[in-house]
Design a protein around this motif. Structure first.
Motif, PDB file in Angstrom:
ATOM      1  N   HIS A  82       0.838  -1.195   0.000  1.00 51.29           N
ATOM      2  CA  HIS A  82       0.000   0.000   0.000  1.00 51.29           C
ATOM      3  C   HIS A  82       0.875   1.248   0.000  1.00 51.29           C
ATOM      4  O   HIS A  82       0.532   2.258  -0.632  1.00 51.29           O
ATOM      5  CB  HIS A  82      -0.920   0.006   1.214  1.00 51.29           C
ATOM      6  N   LEU A  83       1.989   1.193   0.700  1.00 47.24           N
ATOM      7  CA  LEU A  83       2.936   2.306   0.682  1.00 47.24           C
ATOM      8  C   LEU A  83       3.541   2.473  -0.706  1.00 47.24           C
ATOM      9  O   LEU A  83       3.752   3.602  -1.175  1.00 47.24           O
ATOM     10  CB  LEU A  83       4.039   2.078   1.714  1.00 47.24           C
ATOM     11  N   ALA A  87       3.292   5.829  -3.014  1.00 46.57           N
ATOM     12  CA  ALA A  87       4.430   6.482  -3.659  1.00 46.57           C
ATOM     13  C   ALA A  87       4.212   6.600  -5.164  1.00 46.57           C
ATOM     14  O   ALA A  87       4.445   7.661  -5.766  1.00 46.57           O
ATOM     15  CB  ALA A  87       5.712   5.699  -3.362  1.00 46.57           C
ATOM     16  N   ASP A  88       3.757   5.521  -5.791  1.00 50.48           N
ATOM     17  CA  ASP A  88       3.541   5.540  -7.241  1.00 50.48           C
ATOM     18  C   ASP A  88       2.441   6.531  -7.618  1.00 50.48           C
ATOM     19  O   ASP A  88       2.558   7.257  -8.623  1.00 50.48           O
ATOM     20  CB  ASP A  88       3.166   4.142  -7.739  1.00 50.48           C
ATOM     21  N   THR A  89       1.385   6.566  -6.830  1.00 44.32           N
ATOM     22  CA  THR A  89       0.286   7.486  -7.123  1.00 44.32           C
ATOM     23  C   THR A  89       0.741   8.933  -6.990  1.00 44.32           C
ATOM     24  O   THR A  89       0.408   9.790  -7.830  1.00 44.32           O
ATOM     25  CB  THR A  89      -0.903   7.226  -6.182  1.00 44.32           C
ATOM     26  N   ALA A 111      10.866   5.268  -6.821  1.00 40.84           N
ATOM     27  CA  ALA A 111      10.098   6.324  -6.164  1.00 40.84           C
ATOM     28  C   ALA A 111      10.780   7.669  -6.396  1.00 40.84           C
ATOM     29  O   ALA A 111      11.977   7.821  -6.140  1.00 40.84           O
ATOM     30  CB  ALA A 111       9.986   6.051  -4.665  1.00 40.84           C
ATOM     31  N   GLY A 112       9.989   8.637  -6.861  1.00 43.28           N
ATOM     32  CA  GLY A 112      10.500   9.976  -7.077  1.00 43.28           C
ATOM     33  C   GLY A 112      10.287  10.846  -5.853  1.00 43.28           C
ATOM     34  O   GLY A 112       9.838  10.370  -4.805  1.00 43.28           O
ATOM     35  N   ALA A 118       5.374  11.808   0.086  1.00 41.38           N
ATOM     36  CA  ALA A 118       4.039  11.329   0.463  1.00 41.38           C
ATOM     37  C   ALA A 118       4.129  10.201   1.479  1.00 41.38           C
ATOM     38  O   ALA A 118       3.391  10.174   2.471  1.00 41.38           O
ATOM     39  CB  ALA A 118       3.274  10.861  -0.776  1.00 41.38           C
ATOM     40  N   VAL A 119       5.032   9.250   1.263  1.00 36.61           N
ATOM     41  CA  VAL A 119       5.181   8.122   2.183  1.00 36.61           C
ATOM     42  C   VAL A 119       5.698   8.599   3.539  1.00 36.61           C
ATOM     43  O   VAL A 119       5.184   8.193   4.591  1.00 36.61           O
ATOM     44  CB  VAL A 119       6.130   7.058   1.596  1.00 36.61           C
ATOM     45  N   ALA A 120       6.706   9.469   3.526  1.00 37.05           N
ATOM     46  CA  ALA A 120       7.278   9.948   4.789  1.00 37.05           C
ATOM     47  C   ALA A 120       6.245  10.707   5.611  1.00 37.05           C
ATOM     48  O   ALA A 120       6.106  10.478   6.824  1.00 37.05           O
ATOM     49  CB  ALA A 120       8.483  10.845   4.500  1.00 37.05           C
TER      50      ALA A 120
END
Length: 253
Positions: A82-83, A87-89, A111-112, A118-120
């Motif tokens: 899900h993470l 990240a991809d989204t 991951a860009g 977003a994840v952090a």
């Protein structure tokens, strides 16, 4: 009965690392039943989260450290997929090119900056919120937060939503959930959330409604941007809905 069991087994096989084997043949029917059972996976994860946070509180660890341990355990139990979807989204939404270019970026496997940020931020919010809930001994609130996140999956796969690609996870699950399934899970989530804040029984259901509305608005934008629903968008929805629900249950603490 066997068909329902296949859906439940597939839900746990897909959405967790538990050594559970799903059915050998998977079509849209089985995949749809798996998505309909995804809130039960959330209930399992919520129980684990409550237990982990109870141990951290009993051990005298700080709320933030307990929350970080909890989100780490959740990531391990769900393979971090899900993470990865979040990240991809985020990276796809940060692309200014056409939808084909956005989907290409999402499939790149890296991951860009948008995805990392977003994840952090999302993990930080979840960890801080869960730690604070544990500090207040709101164990039922902690248990239902992952359930609400997975109710979003049922809502996100409702009929009328097309897949972004003709194959892949999105093609299996997009548009598989009936209005009845969506309504029943929303009602169930609202009902169990009454006990999340016993002193304010209205707060839990209100948080569920607000979180679902926010998730639908964001998902609608993603569907337009990417040309349909994908597994990444569902994963991003789970993580963001989880964070929003945790924040909402803390308001007024």
């Amino acid at each position: 009965m066997r068909r329902r069991a296949d859906g439940l087994l597939l839900a746990f096989s897909w959405l967790t690392v538990l050594p559970i084997r799903g059915p050998e043949e998977i079509d849209r029917g089985v995949a749809g039943r798996a998505m309909a059972h995804s809130p039960l996976v959330g209930l399992f994860l919520g129980g684990v989260a409550s237990a982990v946070l109870w141990v951290t509180v009993a051990s005298g660890l700080s709320p933030m450290l307990g929350g970080l341990i909890c989100v780490a355990v959740a990531a391990l139990l769900t393979r971090g997929m899900h993470l990865d979807g979040l990240a991809d989204t985020a990276d796809g939404l940060g692309c200014y090119g056409p939808e084909e270019r956005a989907r290409e970026i999402m499939k790149s496997g890296s991951a860009g900056p948008f995805g990392v940020a977003a994840v952090a931020l999302t993990l930080g919010i979840q960890a801080a919120a869960l730690g604070q809930l544990a500090q207040q001994h709101l164990w039922w609130a902690i248990a239902i937060i992952p359930v609400v996140g997975r109710v979003w999956v049922v809502l996100g796969c409702r009929r009328g939503i097309d897949a972004a690609a003709p194959n892949g996870f999105g093609a299996l699950v997009a548009g598989t959930q009936s209005a009845v399934a969506v309504g029943l899970w929303l009602a169930a989530a609202a009902a169990v959330s009454i006990f999340a804040r016993p002193e304010r029984p209205w707060q839990g259901p209100l948080v569920v409604v607000v979180a679902m509305v926010a998730a639908v608005v964001v998902a609608r934008h993603c569907v337009r941007r990417f040309g349909g629903l994908s597994g990444d968008v569902l994963g991003a929805g789970i993580e963001t809905t989880t964070a929003l629900t945790a924040i909402g249950l803390l308001v007024g603490s």
